[in-house]
Design an enzyme around this catalytic site. Structure first.
Site, PDB file in Angstrom:
ATOM      1  N   ASP A  42       0.942  -1.140  -0.012  1.00  0.00           N
ATOM      2  CA  ASP A  42       0.039   0.103  -0.108  1.00  0.00           C
ATOM      3  C   ASP A  42       0.780   1.347  -0.245  1.00  0.00           C
ATOM      4  O   ASP A  42       0.463   2.160   0.418  1.00  0.00           O
ATOM      5  CB  ASP A  42      -0.915  -0.101   1.332  1.00  0.00           C
ATOM      6  CG  ASP A  42      -1.882  -1.257   1.075  1.00  0.00           C
ATOM      7  OD1 ASP A  42      -2.320  -1.383  -0.016  1.00  0.00           O
ATOM      8  OD2 ASP A  42      -2.045  -1.740   2.374  1.00  0.00           O
ATOM      9  N   LYS A  91       1.913   2.291  -5.046  1.00  0.00           N
ATOM     10  CA  LYS A  91       2.364   1.791  -6.181  1.00  0.00           C
ATOM     11  C   LYS A  91       1.791   2.026  -7.515  1.00  0.00           C
ATOM     12  O   LYS A  91       2.054   2.392  -8.728  1.00  0.00           O
ATOM     13  CB  LYS A  91       2.741   0.243  -6.057  1.00  0.00           C
ATOM     14  CG  LYS A  91       3.569  -0.353  -5.170  1.00  0.00           C
ATOM     15  CD  LYS A  91       3.615  -1.763  -5.087  1.00  0.00           C
ATOM     16  CE  LYS A  91       2.040  -2.478  -4.335  1.00  0.00           C
ATOM     17  NZ  LYS A  91       1.741  -2.221  -3.004  1.00  0.00           N
ATOM     18  N   GLY A 102      -4.768  -4.224  -3.523  1.00  0.00           N
ATOM     19  CA  GLY A 102      -5.869  -3.125  -3.764  1.00  0.00           C
ATOM     20  C   GLY A 102      -5.035  -1.879  -4.216  1.00  0.00           C
ATOM     21  O   GLY A 102      -4.219  -1.561  -3.269  1.00  0.00           O
ATOM     22  N   HIS A 103      -5.246  -1.413  -5.369  1.00  0.00           N
ATOM     23  CA  HIS A 103      -4.517  -0.531  -5.913  1.00  0.00           C
ATOM     24  C   HIS A 103      -5.517   0.627  -6.363  1.00  0.00           C
ATOM     25  O   HIS A 103      -6.385   0.371  -7.231  1.00  0.00           O
ATOM     26  CB  HIS A 103      -3.590  -1.073  -7.287  1.00  0.00           C
ATOM     27  CG  HIS A 103      -2.840  -1.929  -6.924  1.00  0.00           C
ATOM     28  ND1 HIS A 103      -2.093  -2.780  -7.923  1.00  0.00           N
ATOM     29  CD2 HIS A 103      -2.143  -2.345  -5.804  1.00  0.00           C
ATOM     30  CE1 HIS A 103      -1.092  -3.806  -7.087  1.00  0.00           C
ATOM     31  NE2 HIS A 103      -1.227  -3.451  -5.951  1.00  0.00           N
ATOM     32  N   GLN A 152       1.833  -6.248  -3.430  1.00  0.00           N
ATOM     33  CA  GLN A 152       2.268  -6.583  -2.119  1.00  0.00           C
ATOM     34  C   GLN A 152       3.753  -5.784  -1.901  1.00  0.00           C
ATOM     35  O   GLN A 152       3.686  -4.761  -2.765  1.00  0.00           O
ATOM     36  CB  GLN A 152       2.358  -7.974  -1.786  1.00  0.00           C
ATOM     37  CG  GLN A 152       1.046  -8.568  -1.510  1.00  0.00           C
ATOM     38  CD  GLN A 152       0.200  -8.779  -2.836  1.00  0.00           C
ATOM     39  OE1 GLN A 152       0.964  -9.696  -3.633  1.00  0.00           O
ATOM     40  NE2 GLN A 152      -0.816  -8.513  -3.095  1.00  0.00           N
TER      41      GLN A 152
HETATM   42  P1  GDP Z   1      -0.692   0.208  -3.456  1.00  0.00           P
HETATM   43  O1  GDP Z   1      -1.730  -0.960  -3.153  1.00  0.00           O
HETATM   44  O2  GDP Z   1       0.884   0.430  -3.309  1.00  0.00           O
HETATM   45  O3  GDP Z   1      -0.968   0.754  -5.046  1.00  0.00           O
HETATM   46  O4  GDP Z   1      -1.219   1.402  -2.718  1.00  0.00           O
HETATM   47  P2  GDP Z   1      -2.960   1.576  -2.278  1.00  0.00           P
HETATM   48  O5  GDP Z   1      -3.708   2.192  -3.544  1.00  0.00           O
HETATM   49  O6  GDP Z   1      -3.651   0.568  -1.871  1.00  0.00           O
HETATM   50  O7  GDP Z   1      -2.703   2.770  -1.191  1.00  0.00           O
HETATM   51  C1  GDP Z   1      -2.039   4.256  -1.295  1.00  0.00           C
HETATM   52  C2  GDP Z   1      -3.538   5.260  -1.075  1.00  0.00           C
HETATM   53  O8  GDP Z   1      -2.707   6.379  -0.984  1.00  0.00           O
HETATM   54  C3  GDP Z   1      -4.407   5.142  -2.038  1.00  0.00           C
HETATM   55  O9  GDP Z   1      -5.643   5.781  -1.618  1.00  0.00           O
HETATM   56  C4  GDP Z   1      -3.963   6.286  -2.918  1.00  0.00           C
HETATM   57  O10 GDP Z   1      -5.027   7.172  -3.758  1.00  0.00           O
HETATM   58  C5  GDP Z   1      -3.306   7.531  -2.155  1.00  0.00           C
HETATM   59  N1  GDP Z   1      -1.996   7.987  -2.343  1.00  0.00           N
HETATM   60  C6  GDP Z   1      -0.968   7.672  -3.265  1.00  0.00           C
HETATM   61  N2  GDP Z   1       0.039   8.665  -3.295  1.00  0.00           N
HETATM   62  C7  GDP Z   1      -0.580   9.653  -2.463  1.00  0.00           C
HETATM   63  C8  GDP Z   1       0.325  10.745  -2.116  1.00  0.00           C
HETATM   64  O11 GDP Z   1       1.387  11.211  -2.528  1.00  0.00           O
HETATM   65  N3  GDP Z   1      -0.487  11.555  -1.329  1.00  0.00           N
HETATM   66  C9  GDP Z   1      -1.787  11.342  -0.843  1.00  0.00           C
HETATM   67  N4  GDP Z   1      -2.332  12.019   0.150  1.00  0.00           N
HETATM   68  N5  GDP Z   1      -2.283  10.074  -0.919  1.00  0.00           N
HETATM   69  C10 GDP Z   1      -1.604   9.356  -1.901  1.00  0.00           C
HETATM   70  P1  IMO Z   2      -0.804  -4.079  -2.279  1.00  0.00           P
HETATM   71  O1  IMO Z   2      -0.541  -4.593  -3.480  1.00  0.00           O
HETATM   72  C1  IMO Z   2      -0.878  -4.771   1.983  1.00  0.00           C
HETATM   73  C2  IMO Z   2      -0.938  -8.854   3.590  1.00  0.00           C
HETATM   74  C3  IMO Z   2      -2.076  -9.218   4.518  1.00  0.00           C
HETATM   75  C4  IMO Z   2      -1.653 -10.196   5.394  1.00  0.00           C
HETATM   76  C5  IMO Z   2      -0.411 -10.859   4.566  1.00  0.00           C
HETATM   77  C6  IMO Z   2      -0.864 -12.389   3.919  1.00  0.00           C
HETATM   78  O2  IMO Z   2      -2.166  -3.386  -2.208  1.00  0.00           O
HETATM   79  O3  IMO Z   2       0.319  -3.304  -1.660  1.00  0.00           O
HETATM   80  P2  IMO Z   2      -2.354 -12.962   1.837  1.00  0.00           P
HETATM   81  O4  IMO Z   2      -4.057 -12.613   1.576  1.00  0.00           O
HETATM   82  O5  IMO Z   2      -1.621 -12.380   0.875  1.00  0.00           O
HETATM   83  O6  IMO Z   2      -2.082 -14.168   2.039  1.00  0.00           O
HETATM   84  O7  IMO Z   2      -2.195 -12.038   3.267  1.00  0.00           O
HETATM   85  O8  IMO Z   2      -0.179 -10.068   3.456  1.00  0.00           O
HETATM   86  N1  IMO Z   2      -1.382  -8.354   2.198  1.00  0.00           N
HETATM   87  C7  IMO Z   2      -1.037  -6.999   1.924  1.00  0.00           C
HETATM   88  N2  IMO Z   2      -0.857  -5.952   2.873  1.00  0.00           N
HETATM   89  N3  IMO Z   2      -1.143  -4.425   0.685  1.00  0.00           N
HETATM   90  C8  IMO Z   2      -1.260  -5.457  -0.105  1.00  0.00           C
HETATM   91  O9  IMO Z   2      -1.188  -5.555  -1.384  1.00  0.00           O
HETATM   92  C9  IMO Z   2      -1.347  -6.867   0.499  1.00  0.00           C
HETATM   93  N4  IMO Z   2      -1.466  -8.277   0.120  1.00  0.00           N
HETATM   94  C10 IMO Z   2      -1.472  -8.953   1.031  1.00  0.00           C
HETATM   95  O10 IMO Z   2      -2.870  -8.185   5.090  1.00  0.00           O
HETATM   96  O11 IMO Z   2      -1.040  -9.689   6.557  1.00  0.00           O
HETATM   97 MG    MG Z   3      -3.050  -1.823  -1.745  1.00  0.00          MG
END
Ligand code: GDP
Ligand code: IMO
Ligand code: MG
Length: 426
Positions: free
Chosen positions: A13, A16, A40-41, A222
């Site tokens: 999270d 990415k 979750g992206h 991840q």
């Molecule tokens: P990922 O799994 O690495 O793709 O990240 P996620 O999408 O799960 O979580 C990142 C969250 O931060 C999302 O809700 C994005 O919209 C938000 N986000 C990404 N870059 C920035 C930033 O530079 N500032 C802020 N405030 N939010 C950001």
């Molecule tokens: P993105 O791509 C954050 C964590 C779960 C748990 C562990 C194992 O959005 O960064 P799993 O269901 O994969 O067997 O769970 O990994 N986990 C993540 N945490 N971001 C993710 O994906 C994750 N995908 C799995 O919370 O601790």
């Molecule tokens: Mg994510």
């Protein structure tokens, strides 16, 4: 720079998807190489918000070919619900290519994920319960079902029936709720027919593009410290998100990769259980969660939060051959009076030289911090390095010094355009 890998440098999270969205402009092919719908992206484009789990974030650009490569485990109900949602919003998903070698997730994998977590009692991993671990386990046990099998519908239906019947016995023995075999077969026969036109030998597809000089982006889900081998085992996921995993997960060789971008937040978060040396369990942690909106995209769970950890980032450079960092969510620190950055770990009073190899040791380390005065100014409007307040610039300089690679992109907001190119590099 034909082939670039984007990898999470922390526990996921990191933002990415936003950085992949930025890089996708100059990469006509974007490839997911591991994981599944545990990811979750989120990409924010003006008033529009796109939440993706399986489809590469590059799909948002018409000119990009999105590819789900062999290393991914594919949950067909999620894939088609995502395709339906995107299609309804005017995004053409017929371009999506899915590897014939990718393994499929079935409902029994989700049953096993839940049973395994329940059996751990108080020592749960905190998985997403999406069946990821059991699907990879079946791949390793050589009883998995690969996506290419849908091209022979009768045989595919037979295989699903046989596997589901066998898995029901194990589920029943564990006290779980058995699946309706006929229903599962019918659902997956229909989904298999939908998948068929997307199936492709993605190894040849990707190699042909690389040979033609196309810039290809390999999208990690991840992150480094959730890696099955190198993360905080057993509190990890069941694939190899590290850059090396991009080779196994796509069929490209190590020498095909030119650039590896590690994504980090300006602080650290983690969902689920496991060691977290810089975790804040006080008001400051609550402030990071509230301001950073740190709730899981997939499960809605509150993320754990703490200060940035350069020991982790230095190790991420080693594990991934990172050529650069992208640092997101700088804006989340805008109101803090002091910003702390962990630059080392101590164990029993001694400074450690490297990243601990055991989770029980990592549980016991004490972070060594450098304290920076907070800048207490809004960075969300910054677009050039000069727009950033001095305190924020000091933080970026400290990270580059401590970690040893340039920070190229800095995120200052969730929107697609909220970023600063901090270090142009050579
Ligand atoms: P990922 O799994 O690495 O793709 O990240 P996620 O999408 O799960 O979580 C990142 C969250 O931060 C999302 O809700 C994005 O919209 C938000 N986000 C990404 N870059 C920035 C930033 O530079 N500032 C802020 N405030 N939010 C950001
Ligand atoms: P993105 O791509 C954050 C964590 C779960 C748990 C562990 C194992 O959005 O960064 P799993 O269901 O994969 O067997 O769970 O990994 N986990 C993540 N945490 N971001 C993710 O994906 C994750 N995908 C799995 O919370 O601790
Ligand atoms: Mg994510």
């Amino acid at each position: 720079m034909p082939v670039t890998v984007v990898v999470g440098a922390q526990w996921g999270d990191e933002g990415k998807a936003k950085i992949i969205d930025l890089l996708a402009k100059e990469h006509p092919m974007v490839v997911r190489y591991q994981g599944g719908h545990n990811a979750g992206h989120t990409v924010v484009v003006g008033d529009e918000k796109y939440a993706l789990q399986l489809i590469p974030s590059g799909i948002l650009y018409d000119a990009v070919t999105p590819v789900i490569a062999n290393g991914v485990v594919v949950d067909l109900p999620t894939l088609f619900s995502e395709i339906d949602t995107l299609s309804a919003r005017g995004i053409d998903c017929t371009r999506l290519r899915v590897s014939s070698r990718a393994h499929l997730i079935f409902p029994w994998h989700q049953s096993h994920d839940a049973i395994a977590e329940a059996m751990r009692g108080d020592d749960k991993i905190g998985t997403t319960l999406k069946g990821i671990g059991p699907a990879y386990a079946d791949k390793a046990r050589r009883v998995g079902v690969r996506a290419g099998e849908v091209l022979d519908p009768a045989r595919f239906a037979d295989t699903v029936r046989t596997r589901c019947t066998a898995e029901n016995e194990i589920i029943a023995a564990a006290g779980g709720e058995t699946l309706d075999v006929d229903e599962v077969v019918a659902i997956f026969a229909a989904l298999g027919a939908r998948l068929a036109p997307h199936i492709c030998d993605t190894v040849n597809l990707i190699h042909d593009e690389v040979a033609a000089g196309t810039h290809v982006l390999l999208e990690g889900a991840q992150a480094t410290f959730l890696d099955l081998d190198h993360g905080t085992y057993p509190y990890v996921t069941s694939s190899n998100p590290i850059a090396g995993g991009a080779c196994a997960g796509t069929g490209l060789g190590p020498r095909d990769i030119d650039r590896v971008v590690g994504i980090t937040k300006s602080y650290t978060t983690r969902v689920g259980a496991g060691p977290f040396p810089t975790e804040l369990t006080d008001d400051l942690g609550d402030a990071l969660v509230d301001i950073g909106r740190e709730y899981g995209t997939v499960t809605g769970r509150r993320r754990r939060a703490g200060w940035l950890d350069c020991v982790m980032l230095r190790h991420a450079v080693r594990l991934n051959s990172l050529t650069e960092l992208a640092l997101t969510k700088l804006d989340v620190l805008d109101t803090f009076a002091t910003v702390r950055v962990c630059t080392g770990y101590r164990l029993d009073g001694e400074e450690l030289s490297g990243y601990p190899d055991r989770s029980d040791v990592l549980e016991r380390v004490e972070p060594v911090y450098v304290d920076l005065p907070g800048w207490r100014a809004d960075t969300t409007g910054a677009r050039r390095p000069d727009d950033l307040p001095a305190g924020a610039r000091d933080l970026l300089a400290l990270v580059e010094r401590e970690v040893g690679v340039p920070v190229r992109v800095v995120g200052v907001g969730a929107d697609r355009d909220d970023y600063v190119i901090w270090n142009q590099g050579a």
